[in-house]
Motif scaffolding. Sequence first.
Motif, PDB file in Angstrom:
ATOM      1  N   LEU A   1      -4.414  -0.585   9.673  1.00 49.13           N
ATOM      2  CA  LEU A   1      -3.634   0.626   9.914  1.00 49.13           C
ATOM      3  C   LEU A   1      -3.777   1.110  11.358  1.00 49.13           C
ATOM      4  CD1 LEU A   1      -4.155   2.600   6.594  1.00 49.13           C
ATOM      5  CD2 LEU A   1      -2.078   1.479   7.388  1.00 49.13           C
TER       6      LEU A   1
ATOM      7  N   MET B   1      -0.062   5.307   1.248  1.00 43.89           N
ATOM      8  CA  MET B   1      -0.803   4.789   0.098  1.00 43.89           C
ATOM      9  C   MET B   1      -2.309   4.945   0.301  1.00 43.89           C
ATOM     10  SD  MET B   1       1.577   1.445  -0.813  1.00 43.89           S
ATOM     11  CE  MET B   1       0.171   0.426  -0.895  1.00 43.89           C
ATOM     12  N   PHE B   2      -2.774   4.687   1.504  1.00 47.17           N
ATOM     13  CA  PHE B   2      -4.202   4.813   1.822  1.00 47.17           C
ATOM     14  C   PHE B   2      -4.670   6.252   1.642  1.00 47.17           C
ATOM     15  CE2 PHE B   2      -7.712   5.142   4.945  1.00 47.17           C
ATOM     16  CZ  PHE B   2      -8.520   4.113   4.490  1.00 47.17           C
TER      17      PHE B   2
ATOM     18  N   ILE C   1      -8.686  -2.525   5.801  1.00 44.69           N
ATOM     19  CA  ILE C   1      -7.449  -1.752   5.678  1.00 44.69           C
ATOM     20  C   ILE C   1      -7.348  -0.734   6.811  1.00 44.69           C
ATOM     21  CG2 ILE C   1      -6.203  -0.087   4.236  1.00 44.69           C
ATOM     22  CD1 ILE C   1      -7.334  -1.586   1.806  1.00 44.69           C
TER      23      ILE C   1
ATOM     24  N   THR D   1       6.150  -0.313   7.558  1.00 41.51           N
ATOM     25  CA  THR D   1       4.902  -0.815   6.968  1.00 41.51           C
ATOM     26  C   THR D   1       3.750   0.141   7.249  1.00 41.51           C
ATOM     27  OG1 THR D   1       5.663  -3.086   7.251  1.00 41.51           O
ATOM     28  CG2 THR D   1       3.310  -2.762   6.896  1.00 41.51           C
ATOM     29  N   PHE D   2       3.672   0.630   8.481  1.00 46.37           N
ATOM     30  CA  PHE D   2       2.609   1.561   8.839  1.00 46.37           C
ATOM     31  C   PHE D   2       2.717   2.852   8.030  1.00 46.37           C
ATOM     32  CE2 PHE D   2       1.467   5.313  11.382  1.00 46.37           C
ATOM     33  CZ  PHE D   2       0.103   5.159  11.354  1.00 46.37           C
TER      34      PHE D   2
ATOM     35  N   GLY E   1       1.911   2.135   4.324  1.00 43.47           N
ATOM     36  CA  GLY E   1       0.486   1.815   4.190  1.00 43.47           C
ATOM     37  C   GLY E   1      -0.398   3.036   4.371  1.00 43.47           C
ATOM     38  N   SER E   2      -0.087   3.848   5.366  1.00 45.90           N
ATOM     39  CA  SER E   2      -0.864   5.073   5.594  1.00 45.90           C
ATOM     40  C   SER E   2      -0.737   6.030   4.420  1.00 45.90           C
ATOM     41  CB  SER E   2      -0.390   5.777   6.860  1.00 45.90           C
ATOM     42  OG  SER E   2      -0.639   4.987   7.981  1.00 45.90           O
TER      43      SER E   2
END
Length: 57
Positions: free
Chosen positions: A9, A43-44, A5, A36-37, A40-41
């Motif tokens: 990222l 959520m991470f 992941i 998306t980035f 995703g960032s």
Amino acid sequence: MKKVITLILILLNIMVLFGQIWPEGAPPFAKIVNITFLVGSLMFLIYHILQNKSNIK
């Protein structure tokens, strides 16, 4: 799994950075990569913050 992941990222981050530095060279799907980035960032980071809070207790 965290390494995969993180690598994804980082690659998306590089694509977003190149799109900001050289916007004329950005592909037509650049908007999707940016969104998306960012998602995703987010959520991470939220996952890691919540994981660290549970480890503190």
